[in-house]
Design a protein around this motif. Structure first.
Motif, mmCIF file in Angstrom:
data_model
loop_
_atom_site.group_PDB
_atom_site.id
_atom_site.type_symbol
_atom_site.label_atom_id
_atom_site.label_comp_id
_atom_site.label_asym_id
_atom_site.label_seq_id
_atom_site.Cartn_x
_atom_site.Cartn_y
_atom_site.Cartn_z
ATOM 1 N N ALA A 19 -8.014 -1.684 -73.136
ATOM 2 C CA ALA A 19 -7.374 -2.765 -73.886
ATOM 3 C C ALA A 19 -6.716 -3.790 -72.977
ATOM 4 O O ALA A 19 -6.784 -4.998 -73.233
ATOM 5 N N HIS A 20 -6.073 -3.327 -71.901
ATOM 6 C CA HIS A 20 -5.357 -4.257 -71.031
ATOM 7 C C HIS A 20 -6.297 -5.312 -70.458
ATOM 8 O O HIS A 20 -6.009 -6.520 -70.488
ATOM 9 N N SER A 21 -7.433 -4.863 -69.915
ATOM 10 C CA SER A 21 -8.356 -5.830 -69.303
ATOM 11 C C SER A 21 -8.978 -6.743 -70.354
ATOM 12 O O SER A 21 -9.196 -7.931 -70.110
ATOM 13 N N ARG A 22 -9.246 -6.204 -71.545
ATOM 14 C CA ARG A 22 -9.825 -7.044 -72.595
ATOM 15 C C ARG A 22 -8.832 -8.119 -73.066
ATOM 16 O O ARG A 22 -9.195 -9.273 -73.264
ATOM 17 N N VAL A 23 -7.567 -7.724 -73.230
ATOM 18 C CA VAL A 23 -6.542 -8.695 -73.639
ATOM 19 C C VAL A 23 -6.329 -9.723 -72.529
ATOM 20 O O VAL A 23 -6.149 -10.914 -72.799
ATOM 21 N N LEU A 65 -3.433 -21.182 -82.186
ATOM 22 C CA LEU A 65 -2.547 -20.062 -81.904
ATOM 23 C C LEU A 65 -2.792 -18.925 -82.888
ATOM 24 O O LEU A 65 -2.881 -17.752 -82.498
ATOM 25 N N ALA A 66 -2.891 -19.256 -84.181
ATOM 26 C CA ALA A 66 -3.162 -18.224 -85.192
ATOM 27 C C ALA A 66 -4.502 -17.557 -84.925
ATOM 28 O O ALA A 66 -4.640 -16.331 -85.050
ATOM 29 N N HIS A 67 -5.511 -18.366 -84.554
ATOM 30 C CA HIS A 67 -6.842 -17.826 -84.277
ATOM 31 C C HIS A 67 -6.812 -16.910 -83.058
ATOM 32 O O HIS A 67 -7.369 -15.807 -83.070
ATOM 33 N N ALA A 68 -6.133 -17.357 -81.983
ATOM 34 C CA ALA A 68 -6.055 -16.553 -80.764
ATOM 35 C C ALA A 68 -5.318 -15.241 -81.016
ATOM 36 O O ALA A 68 -5.756 -14.172 -80.568
ATOM 37 N N MET A 99 0.488 -7.522 -86.302
ATOM 38 C CA MET A 99 0.426 -7.640 -84.838
ATOM 39 C C MET A 99 0.112 -9.081 -84.439
ATOM 40 O O MET A 99 0.729 -9.640 -83.525
ATOM 41 N N ALA A 100 -0.854 -9.697 -85.121
ATOM 42 C CA ALA A 100 -1.205 -11.092 -84.836
ATOM 43 C C ALA A 100 -0.011 -12.007 -85.081
ATOM 44 O O ALA A 100 0.274 -12.912 -84.276
ATOM 45 N N ASP A 157 -7.548 -12.924 -82.866
ATOM 46 C CA ASP A 157 -8.614 -12.429 -81.995
ATOM 47 C C ASP A 157 -8.100 -11.289 -81.116
ATOM 48 O O ASP A 157 -8.767 -10.271 -80.933
ATOM 49 N N VAL A 158 -6.908 -11.478 -80.561
ATOM 50 C CA VAL A 158 -6.322 -10.442 -79.691
ATOM 51 C C VAL A 158 -6.045 -9.174 -80.500
ATOM 52 O O VAL A 158 -6.341 -8.055 -80.052
ATOM 53 N N ALA A 159 -5.480 -9.331 -81.702
ATOM 54 C CA ALA A 159 -5.212 -8.157 -82.541
ATOM 55 C C ALA A 159 -6.508 -7.423 -82.884
ATOM 56 O O ALA A 159 -6.549 -6.178 -82.884
ATOM 57 N N ASP A 160 -7.571 -8.167 -83.161
ATOM 58 C CA ASP A 160 -8.873 -7.547 -83.436
ATOM 59 C C ASP A 160 -9.364 -6.753 -82.228
ATOM 60 O O ASP A 160 -9.867 -5.632 -82.360
ATOM 61 N N VAL A 161 -9.246 -7.341 -81.046
ATOM 62 C CA VAL A 161 -9.714 -6.688 -79.822
ATOM 63 C C VAL A 161 -8.947 -5.387 -79.581
ATOM 64 O O VAL A 161 -9.539 -4.349 -79.269
#
Length: 828
Positions: free
Chosen positions: A564-568, A545-548, A425-426, A551-555
């Motif tokens: 999920a929508h608001s967190r992303v 970019l890789a880090h972001a 996903m990341a 992070d999003v995939a983890d969230v």
């Protein structure tokens, strides 16, 4: 060789009966070597063997039971024979005087050495620590734990070797109960040892275990490298309390010769939980030995990748797994072929064709809609796939599938599938966010391998991976529960458990696989907050970019789909500026990546059980029906100003930044001491109030009985009557749309309302706000623990548009808010 070993002035005559004796039994006393609380140590002559010995004489008047225990342990220790242990020749009682006879070792203690030299260089300190660990391991093998390891109990002999002495309070190795805890019958009723060198379990009076000595040896090594005590306090009891309640961290200023690998070895030895330390002195000794003398095929310690003894130790364990060498060879060959200018299309095709399962899955993937522009639906050969999709695209798919294939045979396949899909996903998100076709494939690879160390640990060390997850994501419980463990950053947790961080492990393996330097750079965890400006350096942008993306995939993986929508969206706000994309584009890219991941999951026949968190990665990222706040998340205010007004406005901004920064420093200083929570919170509110000229600032805290935030105190105009108005529900009422305050707190999103009279805002304001509280612009900063809001900082101004905040002010406001969260954690 006394309990303390520091030379002291002789006691007044009559206070120590032995001082009046020229002889004890057959031993002739020559001179006093040292004196401690329990005993006095003499240099003596043994006429029977015509040699000098060290005689340790217990003070008269000692409890007879303690004397018997002392002599019993002395006889047990006397059986220890090792080059790095000062041996006990005998133990006895003569004329009411109990004593032990040691080998006399000319030379000073480690205390004397550090007084002369200050801190030691890394090699010298590690060599001495290895001697100590060698001796301790021999004692542990014989069932004896030292329990009082400290610099004054380490002799440095004529050859410069460290020799452990004074096992005078040694204890037998504890036997744990079946649940991994020591039974009450085995607990000691008193703390045994020297404050400052005690392990947490020793400070709690637990029965002796080898891990106690490993902890003390790690403390010793830090002291040798830094030249100062790690746990010193004039009040010994405070030192005991500190080790029970605090995780010690290896200091950051140990010198250039102390690299990340050595720090990781020491940090593991300092783990509060004995199960997370080196399991015995021998393992820590071996890790230090490999750091000191790396094997020929390993890079020298101290290189930027962090490779060293811990990496080689983990690699050796992985090499024992049959699939790791096979996976390594396959990854290395594919990477070499795609980077080579000499290799042809057919070479890569032939490499992939060697693996039938890989070939079939790869062909199914390139025939999905995702690759329609390359002729999806009609690709039947690998050669055609390489020609249409490109070397880089096929390489990425092949590497993804190789990781998956090796994973499928594992007993813990479900956890591994989740980790694999999270990485995929990341990678998909990073590709969506990349500007050009060539950059997009590199972004995919960088993001997929960004957390390679975590993935490899899940594959090959599942027990260690579970331990790391347990301390980075502790079990959820009621907010502010006193005994609830605070989460630990993953890089610290992995270093504590593995001996090196996930980053270091991943980069070390990537280097072995021949992955390019740019990819290795992208695997390094960035420090601090994302830059406020767009990153111009391509390699640095790739890293962020890789880090972001990860992070999003983890969230997404750890968040219920409804939130999920608001967190992303909040993550998009955080990273969009430095990556040069809008927050809206970031969110669309995340949803597009999800769609592509769902396609790939179906093609690869990845079956996920209904309770798998990985299903969240495939769920639509759509807003909830009442989500009308996406445009209100905290951002810098854009204000058009005349040139004349700019200078004055800039001065106001600079003063605000200075006041906020000064407040942060004051709060930091206060939190180092024994602070009171309310005082720190008032300091934070005062800094916000003064710096930005708010009309009012209010602090709200959760009322556990009502599960709502209520106003507690504040500053500013009519604040006493306003504070009591705040009542914010933390759980949505069934069938009722959340008001603005409730929605902000449920999502934990920092929010700035520039004009409260705007129709979209006014309709969402709660009735209690429309009375005495009402303001035309306000700021909301939620405080959260484990993803749940437990407090709120509210600040307002009377004028609409009155909140003119730049990036610096916003960053400092968030820091003050985070200090408030940290204050709650420390007091909890």
């Amino acid at each position: 060789m006394s309990a303390e070993q520091s030379p002291v002035s002789p006691r007044p005559s009559g206070t120590a009966g032995v001082e009046q004796l020229p002889q004890l039994g057959r031993f002739r006393l020559l001179k006093k070597l040292g004196e401690g609380a329990q005993a006095t140590v003499w240099l003596a002559h043994d006429p029977r063997l015509d040699r000098e010995v060290a005689l340790k004489v217990l003070r008269p008047g000692t409890d007879p039971g303690s004397v018997d225990e002392w002599l019993h342990e002395a006889r047990a220790v006397s059986r220890l024979t090792h080059p790095f242990i000062v041996p006990i020749f005998e133990a006895d009682t003569q004329g009411g005087q109990s004593y032990m006879v040691f080998e006399y070792v000319p030379g000073g203690t480690l205390v004397d050495l550090m007084r002369r030299q200050g801190k030691l260089d890394a090699r010298a300190a590690v060599e001495l620590c290895m001697d100590v660990l060698d001796g301790l391991h021999a004692a542990h093998q014989a069932g004896v734990v030292h329990r009082d390891l400290k610099p004054s109990n380490i002799l440095i002999d004529a050859k410069g070797r460290a020799r452990v002495m004074d096992f005078g309070i040694a204890g037998r190795v504890a036997v744990s109960s079946g649940g991994g805890t020591v039974s009450p019958a085995l607990r000691s009723e008193r703390v045994v040892g020297t404050p400052g060198y005690l392990s947490p379990e020793a400070a709690a009076g637990m029965a002796p275990s080898p891990q106690m000595d490993v902890f003390a040896a790690s403390i010793l090594l830090v002291e040798m490298l830094s030249g100062r005590r790690l746990n010193y306090d004039p009040d010994p009891w405070r030192a005991v309390q500190r080790v029970q309640g605090e995780q010690f961290i290896v200091p950051g200023d140990l010198g250039a010769d102390v690299d990340d690998a050595l720090r990781a070895i020491i940090q593991r030895g300092l783990a509060r939980d004995p199960e997370q330390r080196w399991l015995d002195a021998h393992l820590m000794h071996d890790a230090l030995a490999e750091w000191l003398n790396p094997t020929e095929d390993a890079p020298a310690a101290g290189e930027a990748s962090g490779e060293g003894a811990a990496l080689e130790f983990l690699l050796r364990r992985m090499r024992h797994q049959g699939d790791f060498p096979a996976m390594s060879n396959a990854v290395s060959r594919i990477q070499r072929l795609t980077l080579s200018e000499k290799e042809s299309l057919s070479s890569l095709s032939n490499e992939i064709l060697k693996d039938v399962a890989l070939t079939q899955k790869l062909l199914r993937l390139v025939n999905t809609v995702q690759y329609s522009q390359a002729g999806a639906g009609g690709i039947t050969t690998i050669s055609r796939a390489v020609a249409l999709v490109g070397f880089a695209g096929i390489r990425n798919l092949a590497l993804s599938l190789i990781l998956l294939e090796r994973m499928e045979n594992k007993a813990h396949a479900q956890q591994l599938r989740e980790e694999f899909l999270r990485s995929l996903m990341a990678a998909s998100l990073a590709r969506e966010l990349s500007a050009g076709e060539r950059d997009s494939e590199e972004a995919f690879l960088c993001a997929m391998f960004h957390n390679l160390g975590r993935s490899l640990t899940e594959f090959y060390f599942p027990e260690e991976a579970r331990q790391i997850r347990r301390i980075t994501r502790p079990e959820r419980g009621p907010l502010l529960v006193k005994d609830a463990p605070a989460p630990v950053p993953e890089w610290i947790a992995s270093a504590r458990i593995l001996g090196m961080s996930y980053d270091q492990l991943g980069i070390g393996v990537a280097r072995q696989w021949g992955l390019p330097e740019s990819l290795q750079l992208s695997m390094r965890r960035p420090e601090g907050e994302p830059p406020l400006r767009q990153i111009s350096n391509p390699d640095e942008r790739q890293r962020w970019l890789a880090h972001a993306a990860n992070d999003v995939a983890d969230v997404i993986l750890r968040t219920e789909p409804a939130q999920a929508h608001s967190r992303v969206n909040a993550m998009a706000q955080r990273y969009a500026r430095c990556l040069g994309v809008s927050a809206e584009a970031f969110g669309k890219a995340a949803d597009q990546a999800r769609l592509r991941l769902a396609q790939m999951t179906a093609v690869m026949d990845l079956a996920l059980p209904q309770n798998s968190p990985a299903l969240r990665l495939l769920a639509p990222l759509t807003p909830t029906p009442d989500d009308s706040l996406s445009a209100l998340q905290l951002q810098a205010t854009q204000v058009l100003e005349s040139t004349e007004h700019l200078s004055h406005q800039q001065q106001i901004r600079e003063r605000a930044v200075e006041t906020l920064a000064a407040g942060i420093q004051d709060v930091s200083n206060a939190m180092v001491e024994n602070f009171k929570l309310n005082e720190v919170l008032r300091m934070i509110l005062e800094s916000i109030y003064r710096a930005l000229g708010f009309r009012r600032v209010v602090f709200c805290l959760r009322d556990p009985k009502l599960d709502q935030l209520t106003g507690r105190f504040g500053l500013g105009q009519d604040v006493e009557s306003v504070v009591t108005c705040f009542k914010i529900a933390l759980q949505p009422s069934p069938g009722k749309q959340a008001d603005l305050f409730e929605a902000v707190c449920q999502r934990g999103v920092d929010t700035l309302i520039a004009d409260a009279k705007a129709s979209k805002i006014a309709d969402r304001l709660p009735p209690w706000y429309c009375g005495p509280v009402a303001a035309n612009s306000f700021l909301l900063l939620p405080l959260a623990l484990r993803g749940k809001t437990f407090a709120l900082i509210y600040a307002d101004k009377a004028k609409a548009g009155g909140l003119d905040l730049g990036e610096k002010e916003l960053s400092l406001l968030r820091t003050l808010r985070n200090q408030a969260v940290m204050a709650f954690k420390q007091t909890a």
